[in-house]
Scaffold this motif. Structure first.
Motif, PDB file in Angstrom:
ATOM      1  N   THR A  23       2.100   1.972  -3.500  1.00 28.85           N
ATOM      2  CA  THR A  23       1.034   2.543  -4.330  1.00 28.85           C
ATOM      3  C   THR A  23       0.802   4.014  -3.994  1.00 28.85           C
ATOM      4  OG1 THR A  23      -0.027   0.379  -4.470  1.00 28.85           O
ATOM      5  CG2 THR A  23      -1.365   2.295  -5.040  1.00 28.85           C
ATOM      6  N   GLY A  58       0.892  -0.133  -9.277  1.00 27.75           N
ATOM      7  CA  GLY A  58       0.597  -0.128  -7.851  1.00 27.75           C
ATOM      8  C   GLY A  58      -0.877  -0.320  -7.562  1.00 27.75           C
ATOM      9  N   ILE A  59      -1.720   0.380  -8.304  1.00 26.10           N
ATOM     10  CA  ILE A  59      -3.172   0.275  -8.090  1.00 26.10           C
ATOM     11  C   ILE A  59      -3.654  -1.144  -8.391  1.00 26.10           C
ATOM     12  CG2 ILE A  59      -5.415   1.037  -8.958  1.00 26.10           C
ATOM     13  CD1 ILE A  59      -4.110   3.832  -9.354  1.00 26.10           C
ATOM     14  N   SER A 103      -2.246  -3.562  -5.547  1.00 17.49           N
ATOM     15  CA  SER A 103      -2.913  -3.319  -4.262  1.00 17.49           C
ATOM     16  C   SER A 103      -4.380  -3.737  -4.307  1.00 17.49           C
ATOM     17  CB  SER A 103      -2.805  -1.842  -3.878  1.00 17.49           C
ATOM     18  OG  SER A 103      -1.469  -1.510  -3.569  1.00 17.49           O
ATOM     19  N   THR A 132       0.841  -1.201   0.000  1.00 19.48           N
ATOM     20  CA  THR A 132       0.000   0.000   0.000  1.00 19.48           C
ATOM     21  C   THR A 132       0.876   1.251   0.000  1.00 19.48           C
ATOM     22  OG1 THR A 132      -1.741  -1.170   1.207  1.00 19.48           O
ATOM     23  CG2 THR A 132      -1.818   1.237   1.240  1.00 19.48           C
ATOM     24  N   TYR A 192       8.440   0.530 -10.424  1.00 19.92           N
ATOM     25  CA  TYR A 192       7.541  -0.159  -9.487  1.00 19.92           C
ATOM     26  C   TYR A 192       8.208  -1.414  -8.924  1.00 19.92           C
ATOM     27  CZ  TYR A 192       3.655  -2.467  -7.287  1.00 19.92           C
ATOM     28  OH  TYR A 192       2.855  -3.088  -6.353  1.00 19.92           O
ATOM     29  N   TRP A 203      -5.683  -3.651   0.433  1.00 26.07           N
ATOM     30  CA  TRP A 203      -5.126  -2.406   0.963  1.00 26.07           C
ATOM     31  C   TRP A 203      -4.865  -2.571   2.456  1.00 26.07           C
ATOM     32  CZ3 TRP A 203      -4.143   1.542  -2.504  1.00 26.07           C
ATOM     33  CH2 TRP A 203      -4.700   1.376  -3.770  1.00 26.07           C
TER      34      TRP A 203
END
Length: 326
Positions: free
Chosen positions: A54, A210-211, A214, A51, A93, A219
């Motif tokens: 992200t 990242g989105i 996650s 998290t 990333y 999250w």
């Protein structure tokens, strides 16, 4: 006479640019060193590692796109945008993924030790893929560097400061390799792309990765959950704000400035400043304990980079270029 005057002006300008590049790297690496201490405070108590990655990537992507509204740079082609996006989605990333997971399991000093291996990785990539010559001295240097890394990985035990030191150290070593690849590819792309444009698309790609990750993994942000209940832990929020503004936005903004006018290996060598800052702050705050094995590992890696870079005259030719794009 006029030609001589122009040459002097060009030389003076290049010296100024190199000074600017070196100062940019100093500022960037000091912030990166403090970043390790800040992350160790937040992870995993206040923020889950994935998290955290992200949040950093999304914040930086928004910040750089907003910056791009005020700074005009040359337009980029569709192919360049795709390359930058992919570099962010996989390179940047991937580095942050391994790095934050690693530091959540080990100590800041150990993570900084592996960060210091970047010049060694840059040289190895240059040997295997860019056909740089491997001398005996450089081979000895690489052996010393890996010896120091293995010493740190195999001797550090898990305790109250490092809940899974072996896994954390291994992840930090992988992250340093990924960042070395990121530096080399970034150096090539910077020849035709502006700094802000580069960071816009790179962090855009990292934010998308990242989105997605996650959303699949879930999250994990206790500090946000506590704030939702009305319990604000201001120290944690202040540390997060510092990490987002300085090590994430400003530090990554300054790295391409250094890459434009310095060799990739010189930029990588500045990672030693991270080690110094992180070590001093960690010992001062009680985030790490002095360890002779860590001290020996640091010494071995420092000596290894001396053999790889400094003892070889820091290579008299410029950075080895990447192969032409197909």
């Amino acid at each position: 006479m006029r030609s001589h005057y122009l040459e002097l002006n060009v030389d003076s300008l290049m010296k100024d640019k190199k000074l600017e590049a070196n100062l940019s790297m100093v500022a960037s690496r000091v912030m990166a060193g403090l970043n390790m201490n800040g992350l160790k405070y937040l992870l995993p108590l206040w923020l889950g590692a994935l998290t955290g990655v992200t949040i950093r990537c999304v914040f930086a992507a928004v910040a750089f796109w907003l910056t791009g509204c005020f700074i005009k740079e040359a337009a980029v082609t569709r192919k360049q945008r795709i390359m930058l996006f992919c570099l962010g989605a996989f390179g940047l990333y991937g580095f942050m993924f391994c790095y934050l997971l690693g530091i959540s399991k080990t100590t800041p000093v150990s993570s900084a030790i592996f960060n210091s291996m970047q010049p060694i990785w840059v040289f190895l990539i240059s040997v295997f893929f860019l056909h740089e010559k491997a001398t005996v001295m450089k081979i000895i240097g690489i052996a010393l560097g890996f010896g120091g890394a293995m010493l740190c990985i195999l001797t550090q035990g898990s305790d109250d400061l490092a809940r899974d030191a072996f896994t954390g150290n291994l992840l930090c070593m992988i992250s340093s390799f990924v960042f070395a690849v990121y530096l080399i590819v970034s150096k090539k792309l910077l020849e035709k792309v502006g700094v802000v444009t580069m960071m816009k698309y790179i962090f855009g790609g990292a934010a998308v990765s990242g989105i997605i990750v996650s959303s699949v993994a879930g999250w994990d942000a206790p500090m946000f959950a506590e704030a939702w209940k009305g319990e604000w832990h201001w120290t944690a929020w202040a540390v997060l704000a510092f990490i987002l503004v300085f090590p994430t936005y400003l530090s990554y903004f300054l790295v391409p400035v250094g890459l434009k006018y310095l060799k990739t290996t010189v930029v990588a060598i500045y990672s030693y400043l991270i080690l110094v800052v992180t070590t001093v702050v960690s010992l001062s705050l009680g985030q790490d304990r002095f360890s002779w094995t860590q001290a020996v590992a640091i010494a071995m890696i420092c000596i290894s980079v001396y053999f790889v870079e400094v003892a070889e005259g820091n290579s008299k030719k410029p950075d080895t270029p990447l192969p032409p794009q197909s």
